[in-house]
Design a protein around this motif. Structure first.
Motif, PDB file in Angstrom:
ATOM      1  N   UNK A   1       0.798  -1.215   0.000  1.00 61.91           N
ATOM      2  CA  UNK A   1       0.000   0.000   0.000  1.00 61.91           C
ATOM      3  C   UNK A   1       0.838   1.276   0.000  1.00 61.91           C
ATOM      4  N   UNK A   2       2.142   1.182  -0.238  1.00 60.89           N
ATOM      5  CA  UNK A   2       2.951   2.400  -0.408  1.00 60.89           C
ATOM      6  C   UNK A   2       2.901   3.287   0.830  1.00 60.89           C
ATOM      7  N   UNK A   3       3.128   2.692   2.005  1.00 59.01           N
ATOM      8  CA  UNK A   3       3.036   3.439   3.258  1.00 59.01           C
ATOM      9  C   UNK A   3       4.179   3.026   4.183  1.00 59.01           C
ATOM     10  N   UNK A   4       4.683   3.980   4.960  1.00 56.77           N
ATOM     11  CA  UNK A   4       5.755   3.732   5.924  1.00 56.77           C
ATOM     12  C   UNK A   4       5.543   4.653   7.116  1.00 56.77           C
ATOM     13  N   UNK A   5       6.239   4.389   8.204  1.00 54.91           N
ATOM     14  CA  UNK A   5       6.182   5.235   9.393  1.00 54.91           C
ATOM     15  C   UNK A   5       7.579   5.741   9.720  1.00 54.91           C
ATOM     16  N   UNK A   6       7.645   6.963  10.188  1.00 56.26           N
ATOM     17  CA  UNK A   6       8.896   7.537  10.664  1.00 56.26           C
ATOM     18  C   UNK A   6       8.651   7.980  12.094  1.00 56.26           C
ATOM     19  N   UNK A   7       9.512   7.561  13.003  1.00 52.79           N
ATOM     20  CA  UNK A   7       9.362   7.952  14.399  1.00 52.79           C
ATOM     21  C   UNK A   7      10.098   9.265  14.628  1.00 52.79           C
ATOM     22  N   UNK A   8       9.414  10.186  15.252  1.00 52.11           N
ATOM     23  CA  UNK A   8       9.958  11.508  15.539  1.00 52.11           C
ATOM     24  C   UNK A   8       9.949  11.715  17.046  1.00 52.11           C
ATOM     25  N   UNK A   9      11.082  12.127  17.595  1.00 48.24           N
ATOM     26  CA  UNK A   9      11.181  12.391  19.021  1.00 48.24           C
ATOM     27  C   UNK A   9      11.166  13.903  19.236  1.00 48.24           C
ATOM     28  N   UNK A  10      10.032  14.492  19.653  1.00 48.50           N
ATOM     29  CA  UNK A  10       9.953  15.947  19.805  1.00 48.50           C
ATOM     30  C   UNK A  10      10.898  16.499  20.868  1.00 48.50           C
ATOM     31  N   UNK A  11      11.376  15.654  21.776  1.00 50.42           N
ATOM     32  CA  UNK A  11      12.301  16.113  22.805  1.00 50.42           C
ATOM     33  C   UNK A  11      13.671  16.437  22.218  1.00 50.42           C
ATOM     34  N   UNK A  12      13.971  15.935  21.058  1.00 49.77           N
ATOM     35  CA  UNK A  12      15.276  16.163  20.429  1.00 49.77           C
ATOM     36  C   UNK A  12      15.327  17.476  19.671  1.00 49.77           C
ATOM     37  N   UNK A 103       8.317  14.429  -4.771  1.00 45.52           N
ATOM     38  CA  UNK A 103       8.911  14.744  -3.476  1.00 45.52           C
ATOM     39  C   UNK A 103       7.901  14.826  -2.345  1.00 45.52           C
ATOM     40  N   UNK A 104       6.614  14.848  -2.672  1.00 48.55           N
ATOM     41  CA  UNK A 104       5.570  14.899  -1.649  1.00 48.55           C
ATOM     42  C   UNK A 104       5.143  13.506  -1.187  1.00 48.55           C
ATOM     43  N   UNK A 105       5.579  12.458  -1.894  1.00 46.35           N
ATOM     44  CA  UNK A 105       5.168  11.094  -1.558  1.00 46.35           C
ATOM     45  C   UNK A 105       5.413  10.797  -0.085  1.00 46.35           C
ATOM     46  N   UNK A 106       4.439  10.156   0.539  1.00 42.24           N
ATOM     47  CA  UNK A 106       4.522   9.830   1.952  1.00 42.24           C
ATOM     48  C   UNK A 106       3.952  10.908   2.854  1.00 42.24           C
ATOM     49  N   UNK A 107       3.652  12.071   2.280  1.00 38.70           N
ATOM     50  CA  UNK A 107       3.085  13.160   3.067  1.00 38.70           C
ATOM     51  C   UNK A 107       1.631  12.910   3.415  1.00 38.70           C
ATOM     52  N   UNK A 108       1.090  13.680   4.345  1.00 41.84           N
ATOM     53  CA  UNK A 108      -0.268  13.450   4.836  1.00 41.84           C
ATOM     54  C   UNK A 108      -1.370  14.085   3.991  1.00 41.84           C
ATOM     55  N   UNK A 109      -2.522  13.428   3.987  1.00 38.38           N
ATOM     56  CA  UNK A 109      -3.781  13.997   3.503  1.00 38.38           C
ATOM     57  C   UNK A 109      -4.667  14.063   4.743  1.00 38.38           C
ATOM     58  N   UNK A 110      -5.083  15.268   5.093  1.00 39.17           N
ATOM     59  CA  UNK A 110      -5.741  15.519   6.374  1.00 39.17           C
ATOM     60  C   UNK A 110      -7.112  16.141   6.164  1.00 39.17           C
ATOM     61  N   UNK A 111      -8.053  15.764   7.038  1.00 41.68           N
ATOM     62  CA  UNK A 111      -9.349  16.432   7.083  1.00 41.68           C
ATOM     63  C   UNK A 111      -9.503  17.071   8.466  1.00 41.68           C
ATOM     64  N   UNK A 112     -10.264  18.139   8.498  1.00 42.02           N
ATOM     65  CA  UNK A 112     -10.571  18.829   9.766  1.00 42.02           C
ATOM     66  C   UNK A 112     -12.089  18.801   9.956  1.00 42.02           C
ATOM     67  N   UNK A 113     -12.706  17.663   9.711  1.00 42.11           N
ATOM     68  CA  UNK A 113     -14.159  17.594   9.640  1.00 42.11           C
ATOM     69  C   UNK A 113     -14.904  17.652  10.967  1.00 42.11           C
TER      70      UNK A 113
END
Length: 169
Positions: A1-12, A103-113
């Motif tokens: 499905x062409x999807x991956x996860x990246x872990x981000x540590x906001x404390x860094x 270059x946008x691949x993997x970026x989010x599609x978001x709703x604010x519904x």
């Protein structure tokens, strides 16, 4: 499905310039039946990809664009997915033909519904057609798809398919 996860540590901390601050969003847990596609419903895509087909330079700051969902039948016709992949893709494009670019691949599609304005991740940028020059909507992997939900449950700590939208970092 062409999807991956990246872990981000906001404390860094963060590096680079950001037009939008990083914050938690909800990850969609609703199936395609529970979240039917409404044609022209507003959604938003974000990415660091090209800003035009003629300029190969990626964006220096995170870009965001308001798009509209294409109705499900037209999207299915466009993708020609009639097998197990049916309903696994959302199609969206802006009113002025805006869309995702290289270059946008993997970026989010978001709703604010919802009424509280909480962002919900409903798709992931998968592919597009020549950066807004063709009038063909970009395609996004649908987060609510059962196989994607199963994969997220295995790989995203605390994710529970079918519950109220999960909060992710």
């Amino acid at each position: 499905f062409d999807i991956a996860l990246i872990q981000y540590d906001p404390k860094r901390g963060a590096k680079g310039d950001f037009a939008f601050g990083a914050r938690r969003i909800a990850v969609d847990t609703r199936s395609p039946a529970q979240r039917p596609v409404v044609a022209k419903a507003p959604v938003f895509a974000f990415g660091w990809g090209r800003q035009s087909l003629s300029d190969p330079t990626p964006a220096k700051i995170l870009q965001g664009v308001k798009l509209e969902l294409e109705d499900a039948a037209a999207c299915t016709s466009r993708t020609a997915y009639r097998d197990w992949r049916k309903d696994s893709v959302l199609c969206a494009m802006g009113a002025k033909r805006e869309q995702a670019c290289t270059g946008d691949s993997g970026g989010p599609l978001v709703t604010y519904e919802d009424q509280r304005g909480v962002p919900v991740l409903i798709g992931v940028v998968s592919s597009g057609e020549k950066c807004s020059t063709t009038g063909v909507p970009s395609r996004y992997i649908r987060i609510g798809r059962a196989k994607v939900q199963e994969w997220l449950a295995k790989n995203l700590p605390g994710f529970r398919p079918g519950s109220t939208p999960n909060r992710a970092r």
